[in-house]
Design a protein around this motif. Structure first.
Motif, short mmCIF file in Angstrom:
data_model
loop_
_atom_site.label_atom_id
_atom_site.label_comp_id
_atom_site.label_asym_id
_atom_site.label_seq_id
_atom_site.Cartn_x
_atom_site.Cartn_y
_atom_site.Cartn_z
N ALA A 1 0.81 -1.21 0.00
CA ALA A 1 0.00 0.00 0.00
C ALA A 1 0.84 1.27 0.00
CB ALA A 1 -0.93 0.00 1.22
N GLY A 2 2.18 1.13 0.10
CA GLY A 2 3.03 2.30 0.15
C GLY A 2 2.93 3.11 -1.12
N ALA A 3 3.12 4.42 -0.97
CA ALA A 3 3.00 5.31 -2.12
C ALA A 3 4.00 4.96 -3.21
CB ALA A 3 3.18 6.76 -1.66
N ALA A 4 5.20 4.54 -2.82
CA ALA A 4 6.23 4.20 -3.81
C ALA A 4 5.79 3.04 -4.67
CB ALA A 4 7.55 3.88 -3.10
N ILE A 5 5.22 2.02 -4.06
CA ILE A 5 4.80 0.84 -4.82
C ILE A 5 3.56 1.17 -5.65
CG2 ILE A 5 4.19 -1.60 -4.66
CD1 ILE A 5 7.06 -0.83 -3.80
N GLN A 6 2.67 1.97 -5.12
CA GLN A 6 1.51 2.38 -5.91
C GLN A 6 1.94 3.14 -7.16
OE1 GLN A 6 -1.06 4.61 -3.32
NE2 GLN A 6 -1.58 2.83 -2.06
N ARG A 7 2.99 3.93 -7.01
CA ARG A 7 3.51 4.67 -8.16
C ARG A 7 4.06 3.70 -9.20
NH1 ARG A 7 8.66 8.78 -7.95
NH2 ARG A 7 8.60 9.44 -10.15
N LEU A 8 4.76 2.66 -8.75
CA LEU A 8 5.26 1.65 -9.68
C LEU A 8 4.12 0.93 -10.38
CD1 LEU A 8 8.21 0.03 -7.69
CD2 LEU A 8 8.38 1.15 -9.91
#
Length: 1007
Positions: free
Chosen positions: A707-714
């Motif tokens: 759910a982290g923003a970094a992974i959502q961006r990926l």
């Protein structure tokens, strides 16, 4: 007497073989750190900073006292720091700092009951165990230990709210010619006291210090010079104080210690150098790991500018190395133009761990330029077998200078430290050659060690042990032209006394050994314990209570010796159990496990509940000690949360309660009284006993909730943007374990080769986060196993075992990895060590869990026709117990309580408070104070769906963490030919009561 050749003096095997045959005949010589051409003899070590994770307000340095003594070419700096905790809770602090080459921690003290107590040296792994065991009891030990390379860490507990703690460090270092003294411990302190002493000086030392301190040297009545400064509420200078020593000829000093006379010697040597022949082909090794980004790349490129300007025409083969070594890239340098190579180096992406052992000589190049901090933390150990000279170049403040020195000296190259050297000095060290010490003949002395095999910096520093009142050293020196001359230097037992001569010898001897520390473990440990030094094999520890020194067989400091001897003589030391009694207990508990395995449990629906008198179930012993009373659990784990945990049992089990029992009746009795075992259960039991599969069992794992923003961006990006986005997000997540795990999961899930490589590189960054964090390293190794990279996981598990041999998980994890790697005998040996070891009570049932795994491996080797040797194993413990379903949960944080819950097709929840289900599913003891593991075992699985849940209950850590890593191992047909395994790792937020569904089993009967 033959010349002793340390790893740092292998240079004589090649160019100096003929010279050594003549001059190395009567003395013992070892080389320590090499001082490059034109290098300063000392650079200030970086002042330590106290790190306190979770502190709402920064811990303040209230007072600083620095005392420096210079004698016989060495200096000892004593630093006393008083820290104040303005927070409202108890905290644990870590004082982390790297030392410069040649420096060593020679002492440490911590305030106990208002007085400073000196630390004592203890074997490193043992010191860590004692520290953590005592800290668990809320008592205040202190521990100083090395990490990797020249990095040190001092753990301080507790930092009480509104109180101060006083810490004292002592550092010994070379001081021939020049000494730098840092004062930038904080921006400002309430109290500063500074003292500089040079007792042996005849002429006044030169002092460069801030005018505000008012430092001036004054001659002392007993000889030598001293400078003093005292100030209040003062801003600390950012630049170090510089002290220049006056020239003193062949200055020798001696010290009597433990019946031996040590000497230290400084001999001036004229500086002469000449250009060296340069190669037509060169290999460049460029460390592109995550830590490589901390190097001073501008200084390294400037050195290459000078190198190629001198070489002019050459062929370069560039090897970029991080978690793997990339195939070499070829560049042709013509007329000194190396712009194409420079562009590649300037665009290097620094990511991943440091697998320096993966580099090999290309077989063509005439020399190697190796740009790295030397901090190898991944993959194979260093390989020093290069057939050409290696010039190691480091520009990072934190480095393994000993390893870099060993690599250079073993090949006839040079180690160049850009942190300590000027630009001109570095280029001279790379492009020119000067005078070199090729051997020492010692008459009346032994164990002679030197500061440097290179003497072009203007002086040679040596130390040794006198065997006669008058000794003679013959120094054989080869100059830049190749000519060898001999200098004779006398050393007398009547030389001026120095309190640092013995420490100087110990420091130089350690430097000659630490380049290949794995080979010299015993010798390094012996020197560290004899001289009270922090080394890769010894740590320094302070304990509060004299009883703790007695209990742990640790020799106390002098002021506690009398009390220690009295207690040790008059009070019988408590021992947990003898080996025989402990083994007998394991046998009894295993017999109970076998009895549970042999029992047929019903596989029908749950019968309706009946009224029950208020009573605690009491069937634990009959089912293999699968439950513990509240008092037993508290005694074994010292877990204060267990009372409230017990109080939650009724609410947690209410929705899926098992058949109730009447007052005084055990749960086992209720199960035994049920005669409704259907034919499917009987067929299932017969099939399991025969090792046959009578059901089809599939395992489905729940994907990690990224759910982290970094992974959502990926996830929202195109495939061609993934790597750039990951590297961009990496900048803000360089110390975030969860980010690297999630990023690795993202890339590995794609399945193709390129993304798999990126995923493994992202994962390998965990090895760079903390140089000796065994929890993070375990998590890394588990995830590598999950990815099928057992070969990469093995060295990490071995490293964890070195760090924590006192924890059974270290042996179990390595044993299971060895089994996966096709080494069943070594696997069984490690697992049996878990079964028979004397472990702390917080590791409940890990011995039986390891025994289950040991027997499965033994049985598999028998089926394969290559049985392992089990002669050392008690025959009563050798029986394989196959299971339809097995789940093992472990976690990465000590002093943490995570619970394994399994919901079966009846809707029954099996967990620590309800540890035996109607159909026979069993949970091991509740592990509330360590890393687990907890195990769910079911011999015959009723068809249907099984859901596995991990529940975070709480922790007792003073250092707050951003999350807890969970490692789960799912098996169907465990211990049989039909065994299938799935592993998963995930991270939870470490919030009390957090539940995560990890996976499911689907059990379907075969037609």
């Amino acid at each position: 007497m033959p010349c002793r050749r340390s790893p740092l003096s292998v240079l004589g095997r090649r160019a100096l073989r003929a010279v050594l045959a003549v001059v190395c005949s009567s003395g013992a010589l070892a080389f320590a750190q090499t001082a490059p051409l034109s290098a300063p003899t000392n650079v200030a070590w970086r002042a330590p900073v106290l790190q306190v994770p979770g502190a709402e307000q920064p811990i303040r340095l209230a007072a600083l006292q620095v005392d420096v003594e210079v004698s016989g070419g060495a200096a000892q700096t004593r630093v006393q720091m008083v820290f104040f905790n303005p927070n409202q809770r108890i905290l644990e602090g870590k004082l982390q700092f790297p030392l410069a080459p040649g420096q060593v921690v020679s002492g440490f003290a911590l305030d106990v009951d208002g007085r400073l107590r000196a630390a004592v040296p203890v074997e490193k792994a043992r010191a860590q165990q004692v520290f953590e065991d005592i800290a668990r009891r809320r008592i205040d030990p202190g521990l100083l230990e090395t990490t990797i390379g020249n990095n040190y860490e001092l753990r301080i507990y507790p930092l009480l709210p509104g109180k101060t703690r006083t810490v004292e460090l002592r550092i010994v270092e070379p001081a021939a010619g020049r000494l730098q003294i840092p004062l930038a411990y904080a921006e400002r302190v309430e109290s500063l006291a500074l003292s500089l002493r040079v007792p042996g000086a005849v002429n006044t030392p030169e002092l460069i210090a801030p005018a505000a301190l008012g430092l001036r040297f004054a001659r002392q009545p007993g000889g030598g010079f001293r400078a003093l400064a005292v100030a209040g509420n003062v801003a600390l200078p950012k630049d170090p104080i510089t002290l220049r020593m006056p020239a003193s000829g062949n200055a020798a000093a001696v010290e009597s210690r433990d019946g031996q006379v040590y000497f230290t010697l400084e001999v001036p040597v004229p500086e002469r150098s000449a250009p060296r022949p340069l190669p037509r082909s060169v290999q460049i090794v460029w460390d592109a790991s995550g830590s490589g980004g901390a190097r001073r790349i501008d200084r390294e490129l400037a050195l290459l500018d000078a190198y190629f300007a001198a070489v002019r025409e050459t062929t370069v083969r560039l090897v970029l190395v991080a978690d793997v070594a990339q195939p070499p890239l070829r560049f042709d340098v013509r007329g000194g133009d190396w712009r194409a190579l420079r562009r590649v180096l300037e665009s290097t992406v620094y990511d991943g761990a440091s697998n320096l052992g993966a580099v090999r000589h290309d077989g063509v190049s005439q020399e190697v330029l190796w740009f790295s901090d030397g901090l190898a933390n991944y993959g194979a150990p260093w390989r020093l077998a290069f057939a050409v000279p290696v010039y190691t170049i480091n520009s990072a403040a934190s480095s393994d200078s000993a390893a870099l020195q060993a690599l250079a000296d073993a090949t006839g190259g040079r180690s160049i430290d850009l942190v300590t050297m000027s630009r001109r000095g570095a280029s001279d060290a790379l492009l020119r050659r000067g005078s070199v010490l090729v051997g020492i003949d010692a008459l009346g002395a032994r164990d002679v060690v030197v500061q440097s095999q290179s003497v072009a910096a203007g002086s040679l520093v040596a130390a040794g042990v006198l065997t006669a009142d008058d000794a003679e050293l013959k120094l054989h020196i080869r100059d830049a032209s190749g000519a060898v001359t001999t200098r004779v230097v006398p050393v007398h037992a009547r030389a001026p006394a120095s309190s640092l001569a013995a420490l100087q010898w110990a420091r130089l001897t350690l430097a000659s050994l630490e380049g290949e520390a794995r080979t010299h473990k015993i010798r390094i440990r012996e020197i560290g314990k004899r001289f009270g030094l922090a080394t890769p094999e010894t740590s320094l520890i302070v304990l509060e209570q004299v009883e703790d020194y007695v209990r742990n067989d640790i020799e106390p400091p002098a002021e506690l010796r009398a009390a220690y001897d009295r207690i040790a003589a008059n009070v019988a030391r408590r021992r947990v159990e003898s080996d025989a009694a402990r083994l007998a207990q394991v046998v009894l508990r295993f017999e109970a496990r076998v009895a549970w395995w042999n029992r047929d449990f019903p596989k029908g629906d749950l019968p309706p509940p009946v009224a029950v008198a208020k009573a605690e179930p009491t069937g634990a012993n009959a089912v293999g000690a699968l439950s513990m009373s509240r008092d037993e659990r508290r005694q074994r784990t010292d877990a204060p949360q267990s009372q409230s945990k017990d109080g939650e049992r009724a609410a947690a089990r209410a929705p899926s309660a098992a058949p109730a029992v009447t007052a005084g009746q055990s749960r086992l009795g209720a199960l035994e009284g049920d005669k409704g075992v259907d034919s499917l259960a009987k067929k299932s039991a017969d099939a399991v006993n025969a090792g046959e599969a009578r059901t089809t069992i599939t395992i489905a794992l729940t994907p990690a909730a990224n759910a982290g923003a970094a992974i959502q961006r990926l996830q929202a990006a195109r495939a061609d943007e993934w790597t750039r986005i990951y590297l961009d997000e990496r900048r803000g997540n360089e110390t975030n374990v969860g980010f690297f795990l999630d990023a690795a999961e993202f890339f590995l899930a794609k399945g193709d080769r390129e993304n798999r490589a990126q995923g493994l590189r992202a994962l390998s960054n965990l090895a760079e986060l903390d140089l000796q964090n065994r929890q993070v390293l375990r998590l890394l190794a588990y995830r590598l196993q999950q990815a099928g990279e057992t070969a990469a996981a093995m060295p990490i598990f071995e490293r964890v075992l070195e760090l924590a041999p006192n924890e059974p998980q270290s042996h179990r994890d390595l044993g299971l990895a060895l089994a996966d790697a096709g080494q069943p005998q070594a696997a069984v040996d490690h697992l049996y060590a878990v079964v028979t070891g004397a472990w702390d009570g917080r590791f409940a049932d890990i011995d039986l869990i390891a025994l289950t795994e040991l027997n499965a491996i033994v049985d598999r080797t028998r089926r394969d026709g290559k049985p392992v040797d089990t002669a050392a194993i008690d025959r009563r413990l050798l029986r394989n117990l196959p299971l339809d379903v097995r789940v093992v949960l472990a976690w990465d944080a000590d002093n943490t309580d995570v619970d394994l819950h399994v919901f079966d097709p009846n809707g029954e929840e099996v967990y620590y408070g309800h540890n035996l289900s109607y159909q026979g599913g069993a949970i091991s003891h509740d592990a509330t104070g360590g890393y687990g593991p907890e195990e769910f075992a079911l011999k015959v699985a009723k068809p249907g769906r099984y859901r596995v849940v991990a529940n975070f209950f709480g922790h007792r850590q003073q250092v707050l963490t951003s999350g807890t890593g969970l490692m789960l191992w799912f098996s169907s047909g465990y211990g049989s030919a039909a065994q299938e395994d799935r592993r998963t790792t995930l991270r939870i937020k470490s919030e009390r009561g957090e539940r995560v569904t990890v996976g499911e089993f689907e059990v379907m009967p075969k037609p």
